[in-house]
Design an enzyme around this catalytic site. Structure first.
Site, PDB file in Angstrom:
ATOM      1  N   GLY A   1      -8.701  19.859 -62.558  1.00  0.00           N
ATOM      2  CA  GLY A   1      -9.822  20.328 -63.355  1.00  0.00           C
ATOM      3  C   GLY A   1     -10.145  19.309 -64.419  1.00  0.00           C
TER       4      GLY A   1
ATOM      5  CB  VAL B   1      -4.100  16.062 -61.964  1.00  0.00           C
ATOM      6  CG1 VAL B   1      -3.798  16.197 -60.478  1.00  0.00           C
ATOM      7  CG2 VAL B   1      -5.424  15.355 -62.183  1.00  0.00           C
ATOM      8  CB  VAL B   2      -1.324  21.173 -61.491  1.00  0.00           C
ATOM      9  CG1 VAL B   2       0.057  21.814 -61.309  1.00  0.00           C
ATOM     10  CG2 VAL B   2      -1.933  21.601 -62.826  1.00  0.00           C
TER      11      VAL B   2
ATOM     12  CG  ASP C   1      -8.640  31.484 -71.179  1.00  0.00           C
ATOM     13  OD1 ASP C   1      -9.547  32.319 -70.975  1.00  0.00           O
ATOM     14  OD2 ASP C   1      -8.579  30.391 -70.593  1.00  0.00           O
TER      15      ASP C   1
END
Length: 354
Positions: A30, A34-35, A177
């Protein structure tokens, strides 16, 4: 693919060139970072590694908020993502991040967050690497919407969510959130082959750690008396007072109410930008759907149609959801009362449809 020199087994200020982790594959990307799925080379244990580029004040602030929240937790909880370690990298130099560190690299990031402008050499590449639990079941949206509704799963998930939120608020953390996208699933399998999903509340980039009370510095602040003014979160899960910019941890209770109601009745909407189907309750106004918080801000006396479907739900569950979604945050239970009431409903009212 192997991690760069930013990971090491030693705790010295600058890490050695011996890699500690091995990247397996990218699992998410996103604007924030980065994952990757990775393994610990020594034990072969699976972990998640999030790489965040600190190229803007906004990214730095989100990364530091996540670091401050997760590193402030002194104990682990099965339903909250665990931070194994955080590494700060500048070009080819790196070091383990410690909360309250006097490291020049760390202080440059803090200054950037506070000033809202880059306080380090823009020619240098700064990254933060977060090593956390690896969750193999995707997020709550993907998990639930790919399966048939299950009362057992609903009951398990609401208990896990209630326990996680009480733990966070007990540790003075307001998430800000909460949404199904930010709730990950870990599927732990028994030797017999049965897999039970475990929720992990994650993504603490918008979280707030409440400081001590101004009246008594020795007394921890109550999250329900810690007032915040930055309107942030995701529209469909934001409490009415968040839209106004004056709220406490009771905003987390509202978000969880939206999630639980949507989970129980499988209420979904399609995100306009991503076209993904998401769990979330809302108000229908003509051909448009309006977030509950926004609708209640305009009309605090509006009565929510709970349950939304023809199928009824247990009166205790209905009443609890109504209270969680009250326009007045004072009428919502706090996280500790909520956890207790969810346990009572699960134990005494196993059949919500009667």
């Amino acid at each position: 693919m192997k991690l760069t020199t930013c990971f090491s087994t030693v705790r010295t200020r600058m890490v050695s060139s011996q890699p500690k982790y091995e990247l397996i594959q990218e699992v998410g990307r996103g604007s924030y970072g980065v994952v990757y799925e990775a393994v610990v080379k020594r034990t072969r244990a699976r972990v998640a590694v999030k790489k965040i580029r600190c190229h803007s004040p906004e990214n730095v602030e989100l990364a530091l908020r996540e670091f401050w929240a997760l590193s402030s937790i002194q104990s682990q909880h099965p339903n909250v993502i665990h931070l194994e370690e955080c590494i700060l990298q500048r070009d080819h130099l790196a070091q383990r991040m410690n909360h309250g560190s006097s490291s020049p690299l760390y202080l440059e990031l803090v200054e950037t967050s506070l000033k809202g402008e880059i306080s380090f050499d823009p020619c240098c590449a700064y990254y933060l690497w977060f090593v956390t639990d690896f969750c193999d079941g995707g997020d709550m949206n993907a998990y639930l919407l790919s399966r048939k509704p299950s009362r057992k799963t609903n009951t398990s998930f609401m208990l896990q969510l209630g326990s996680a939120l009480a733990f966070l608020h007990r540790n003075q953390i307001i998430h800000r959130d909460l949404k199904p996208d930010n709730i990950l699933i870990s599927q732990a399998c028994t030797p017999a082959g049965s897999c039970e999903p475990t929720l992990k509340v994650a993504d603490f980039g918008l979280s707030k750690v409440c400081s001590t009370s101004g009246l008594n510095p020795e007394e921890p602040a109550s999250v329900n008396k810690c007032f915040l003014s930055t309107a942030c979160g995701t529209d469909f899960y934001m409490a009415p007072e968040v839209w106004e910019g004056h709220y406490t941890a009771k905003a987390d209770i509202f978000a969880l109410g939206v999630i639980i109601w949507a989970m129980v009745e499988r209420i979904t909407f399609v995100d306009v930008e991503t076209q993904k189907e998401l769990l979330g309750s809302y108000v229908q106004q003509g051909s448009e759907i309006v977030p509950l918080g926004e609708a209640l801000l305009e009309n605090p006396k509006m009565e929510l149609l709970i349950p939304a479907r023809k199928k009824s739900m247990n009166s205790h569950m209905k009443q609890l959801i109504r209270e969680m979604l009250s326009a007045n945050p004072q009428e919502r239970p706090d996280a500790f009362e909520l956890e207790l009431r969810l346990v009572r409903i699960a134990c005494r009212e196993l059949d919500w449809d009667t």
